[in-house]
Write an enzyme that holds these catalytic residues in place. Structure first.
Site, short mmCIF file in Angstrom:
data_model
loop_
_atom_site.label_atom_id
_atom_site.label_comp_id
_atom_site.label_asym_id
_atom_site.label_seq_id
_atom_site.Cartn_x
_atom_site.Cartn_y
_atom_site.Cartn_z
CB CYS B 61 -3.49 0.47 7.98
SG CYS B 61 -5.04 1.05 8.68
CG HIS B 62 0.14 0.61 4.46
ND1 HIS B 62 -1.09 1.20 4.31
CD2 HIS B 62 0.56 0.31 3.20
CE1 HIS B 62 -1.40 1.27 3.01
NE2 HIS B 62 -0.42 0.74 2.33
#
Lengths: 127, 127
Positions: B61-62
């Site tokens: 994800c991030h």
């Protein structure tokens, strides 16, 4: 559109309905929005065409994420929310930790508290 | 540390207490955390030293935002949350829209649903 603190704003146009000739400037707010719209081709097209037309663009907090996606940051001096500092640097910009940074027609700020500084410079460029 | 859905995890070490010799691999979760810690020099130092020691690093994800700040993405093939796709590209990586991408000891995934794919590759690299 509902803001972080619950404030509602009515979106009057879809991205596809935007005619850049009808606008004198563009403001890119921050928050979670930029991540949600930066990959939409029409969004980066609007930003690039406003820039090419010499119209001022302001971006605050996470707003510069859209400038990265529009490929507008190479060689530019900008600021942004500190959490994306390294992203604007990777995109070729020089990052400055200041209330507002103006480079040509690009006005950038870091956080909501910087808004008065950003708007003053943005309005100056509109004159 | 409280997760997005309320799940609690006890942090057992501060960043300064981390001795990379005691770890065989590193997982960088996503969410809002990466933006909050990516500017801490000790964080990027841990990531860089784990990488230099040839230990596998997974990011989802991030999570790859930390890899950008650690300057590890130049020339790498990676994936990530679509909202930061243009950031990993600006950092010199080749972005692929796949459940998991493995480049040398770097394992990246896009979203929580990709976790089984990511963990399978990560565990393979630990063997």
């Amino acid at each position: 559109v509902k803001g972080k603190k619950g404030y509602m704003v009515r979106a009057e146009l879809s991205f596809d309905e935007v005619d850049i000739d009808e606008f004198v400037g563009l403001i890119l707010p921050g928050g979670k929005g930029p991540e949600h719209i930066r990959n939409i081709p029409k969004v980066t097209e609007i930003v690039r065409r406003m820039h090419e037309a010499g119209k001022p663009i302001a971006a605050i907090c996470h707003g510069p994420q859209i400038l990265i996606s529009a490929n507008l940051l190479g060689g530019k001096r900008v600021t942004c929310y500190h959490g994306i500092r390294d992203d604007v640097k990777a995109a070729g910009a020089e990052y400055l930790d200041m209330e507002v940074v103006v480079d040509d027609k690009l006005v950038t700020s870091r956080v909501p508290d910087d808004l008065p500084y950003m708007m003053k410079e943005f309005i100056r460029l509109l004159k």
